[in-house]
Design an enzyme around this catalytic site. Structure first.
Site, PDB file in Angstrom:
ATOM      1  N   PRO A  10       3.005  11.945 -35.630  1.00 28.41           N
ATOM      2  CA  PRO A  10       2.407  13.013 -36.425  1.00 28.41           C
ATOM      3  C   PRO A  10       1.124  12.599 -37.130  1.00 28.41           C
ATOM      4  CG  PRO A  10       4.413  12.199 -37.457  1.00 28.41           C
ATOM      5  CD  PRO A  10       4.356  11.606 -36.074  1.00 28.41           C
ATOM      6  N   ASN A  11       0.208  13.554 -37.169  1.00 31.83           N
ATOM      7  CA  ASN A  11      -1.079  13.467 -37.878  1.00 31.83           C
ATOM      8  C   ASN A  11      -2.097  12.559 -37.193  1.00 31.83           C
ATOM      9  OD1 ASN A  11      -0.269  15.191 -40.121  1.00 31.83           O
ATOM     10  ND2 ASN A  11       1.109  13.512 -40.673  1.00 31.83           N
ATOM     11  N   ARG A  18      -9.224  12.039 -40.596  1.00 28.38           N
ATOM     12  CA  ARG A  18      -8.175  11.889 -41.590  1.00 28.38           C
ATOM     13  C   ARG A  18      -8.339  10.561 -42.330  1.00 28.38           C
ATOM     14  NH1 ARG A  18      -2.287   9.595 -39.851  1.00 28.38           N
ATOM     15  NH2 ARG A  18      -1.275   9.845 -41.865  1.00 28.38           N
ATOM     16  N   TYR A  23      -7.864   4.861 -41.959  1.00 28.85           N
ATOM     17  CA  TYR A  23      -7.530   4.889 -40.529  1.00 28.85           C
ATOM     18  C   TYR A  23      -8.735   4.740 -39.597  1.00 28.85           C
ATOM     19  CZ  TYR A  23      -3.055   6.429 -42.390  1.00 28.85           C
ATOM     20  OH  TYR A  23      -1.872   6.497 -43.079  1.00 28.85           O
ATOM     21  N   ASN A  75       2.355   4.325 -31.775  1.00 26.29           N
ATOM     22  CA  ASN A  75       2.130   4.429 -33.208  1.00 26.29           C
ATOM     23  C   ASN A  75       2.950   5.637 -33.652  1.00 26.29           C
ATOM     24  OD1 ASN A  75       1.364   4.851 -35.822  1.00 26.29           O
ATOM     25  ND2 ASN A  75      -0.817   4.529 -35.461  1.00 26.29           N
ATOM     26  N   ALA A  78       4.316   8.515 -39.497  1.00 30.82           N
ATOM     27  CA  ALA A  78       5.311   8.495 -40.565  1.00 30.82           C
ATOM     28  C   ALA A  78       6.752   8.452 -40.039  1.00 30.82           C
ATOM     29  CB  ALA A  78       5.119   9.701 -41.484  1.00 30.82           C
ATOM     30  N   HIS A  81       8.980   5.359 -40.594  1.00 31.40           N
ATOM     31  CA  HIS A  81       9.721   5.080 -41.825  1.00 31.40           C
ATOM     32  C   HIS A  81      10.934   5.991 -42.008  1.00 31.40           C
ATOM     33  CE1 HIS A  81       5.859   3.199 -42.308  1.00 31.40           C
ATOM     34  NE2 HIS A  81       5.250   4.359 -42.452  1.00 31.40           N
ATOM     35  N   ASP A  88      16.954   5.329 -31.728  1.00 27.59           N
ATOM     36  CA  ASP A  88      18.029   5.511 -30.746  1.00 27.59           C
ATOM     37  C   ASP A  88      17.469   5.835 -29.364  1.00 27.59           C
ATOM     38  OD1 ASP A  88      20.015   4.946 -32.551  1.00 27.59           O
ATOM     39  OD2 ASP A  88      20.552   7.032 -32.943  1.00 27.59           O
ATOM     40  N   GLU A  99       4.888  -1.717 -31.239  1.00 31.99           N
ATOM     41  CA  GLU A  99       4.594  -0.747 -32.308  1.00 31.99           C
ATOM     42  C   GLU A  99       3.239  -1.097 -32.924  1.00 31.99           C
ATOM     43  OE1 GLU A  99       7.868  -0.402 -35.085  1.00 31.99           O
ATOM     44  OE2 GLU A  99       6.483   0.082 -36.719  1.00 31.99           O
ATOM     45  N   HIS A 101       0.195  -0.046 -35.799  1.00 33.64           N
ATOM     46  CA  HIS A 101      -0.261   0.714 -36.972  1.00 33.64           C
ATOM     47  C   HIS A 101      -1.699   0.337 -37.259  1.00 33.64           C
ATOM     48  CE1 HIS A 101       3.704   2.251 -37.781  1.00 33.64           C
ATOM     49  NE2 HIS A 101       4.159   1.052 -37.503  1.00 33.64           N
ATOM     50  N   LEU A 102      -2.512   1.348 -37.486  1.00 30.24           N
ATOM     51  CA  LEU A 102      -3.924   1.111 -37.804  1.00 30.24           C
ATOM     52  C   LEU A 102      -4.064   0.385 -39.131  1.00 30.24           C
ATOM     53  CD1 LEU A 102      -4.493   4.681 -36.739  1.00 30.24           C
ATOM     54  CD2 LEU A 102      -6.028   2.950 -35.842  1.00 30.24           C
ATOM     55  N   SER A 103      -3.325   0.843 -40.113  1.00 25.57           N
ATOM     56  CA  SER A 103      -3.436   0.274 -41.464  1.00 25.57           C
ATOM     57  C   SER A 103      -2.450  -0.877 -41.636  1.00 25.57           C
ATOM     58  CB  SER A 103      -3.163   1.363 -42.506  1.00 25.57           C
ATOM     59  OG  SER A 103      -1.831   1.838 -42.394  1.00 25.57           O
ATOM     60  N   ARG A 108       0.450  -1.503 -48.433  1.00 26.03           N
ATOM     61  CA  ARG A 108       0.481  -0.102 -48.847  1.00 26.03           C
ATOM     62  C   ARG A 108       1.755   0.211 -49.645  1.00 26.03           C
ATOM     63  NH1 ARG A 108      -1.305   3.931 -44.358  1.00 26.03           N
ATOM     64  NH2 ARG A 108      -1.597   5.175 -46.264  1.00 26.03           N
ATOM     65  N   ARG A 112       6.253   2.653 -47.034  1.00 22.67           N
ATOM     66  CA  ARG A 112       5.670   2.415 -45.695  1.00 22.67           C
ATOM     67  C   ARG A 112       6.015   1.023 -45.169  1.00 22.67           C
ATOM     68  NH1 ARG A 112       2.023   6.697 -44.867  1.00 22.67           N
ATOM     69  NH2 ARG A 112       1.116   7.424 -46.815  1.00 22.67           N
TER      70      ARG A 112
HETATM   71  C1  DQA Z   1       0.303   4.704 -39.676  1.00 28.00           C
HETATM   72  C2  DQA Z   1       0.966   4.290 -40.993  1.00 28.00           C
HETATM   73  C3  DQA Z   1       2.016   5.302 -41.406  1.00 28.00           C
HETATM   74  O1  DQA Z   1       2.627   4.919 -42.635  1.00 28.00           O
HETATM   75  C4  DQA Z   1       1.375   6.673 -41.584  1.00 28.00           C
HETATM   76  O2  DQA Z   1       2.379   7.620 -41.894  1.00 28.00           O
HETATM   77  C5  DQA Z   1       0.583   7.084 -40.412  1.00 28.00           C
HETATM   78  C6  DQA Z   1      -0.274   6.093 -39.753  1.00 28.00           C
HETATM   79  C7  DQA Z   1      -0.848   3.729 -39.289  1.00 28.00           C
HETATM   80  O3  DQA Z   1      -1.252   3.772 -38.149  1.00 28.00           O
HETATM   81  O4  DQA Z   1      -1.326   2.975 -40.135  1.00 28.00           O
HETATM   82  O5  DQA Z   1       0.559   8.255 -40.040  1.00 28.00           O
HETATM   83  O6  DQA Z   1       1.271   4.635 -38.632  1.00 28.00           O
END
Ligand code: DQA
Length: 148
Positions: A10-11, A18, A23, A75, A78, A81, A88, A99, A101-103, A108, A112
């Site tokens: 998501p997002n 964003r 990010y 990725n 959210a 978490h 599953d 896995e 994650h950009l950040s 953080r 997270r």
């Molecule tokens: C994220 C980190 C997550 O906590 C956040 O909800 C995201 C982006 C990252 O790529 O840093 O949507 O996965």
């Protein structure tokens, strides 16, 4: 030739727009374009999917069990978490994944800093921005070449 799947949660369709201070400024299309070029150069096939809906990602993992997907990069946004359901689905799929994650989640908010997926992943890449996807893909190439 292997089939590699890149999933984004998501997002992440809003990347580039964003919270760019967190990010970065690359769009998801920029990132996927680079990953596709890397796969083509290696003779691998890339499929990518972004969804804001948990069940769409889960359904794609179910399909991956049957379509010969050899490696997944995700990725989960959210859902990282929150989603035991996504964990599953990975456990059921038995397909190796990394896995991304950009950040840097470790710098953080506390909420997270736990990932439901990380325990099932081959490894994780955090905090290296869009390059993290490329590093994950290079690791996938190496593992696929080694047959593990
Ligand atoms: C994220 C980190 C997550 O906590 C956040 O909800 C995201 C982006 C990252 O790529 O840093 O949507 O996965």
């Amino acid at each position: 030739m292997a089939k590699i799947l890149v999933l984004n949660g998501p997002n992440l369709n809003l990347l580039g727009d964003r919270e760019p201070h967190i990010y970065g400024t690359d769009t998801l299309a920029d990132i996927n374009g680079r990953l596709a070029a890397m796969c083509e150069a290696q003779g691998h096939q890339l499929d990518s999917l972004q969804s804001n809906a948990e069940y769409v990602l889960i359904d794609r993992l179910h399909a991956a069990r049957k379509d010969g997907t050899g490696f997944i990069i995700i990725n989960p946004g959210a859902f990282t978490h929150t989603s035991i359901a996504l964990l599953d689905a990975f456990l059921a799929a038995e397909i190796p994944f990394i896995e991304v994650h950009l950040s840097n989640l470790h710098r953080r908010e506390a909420y997270r800093q736990h990932s439901y997926l990380a325990s099932a992943a081959v490894g994780t890449v955090v905090g290296l921005g869009a390059q993290g996807y490329e590093l994950a893909l290079q690791a996938a190439f190496r593992r696929l070449a080694q047959g593990n």
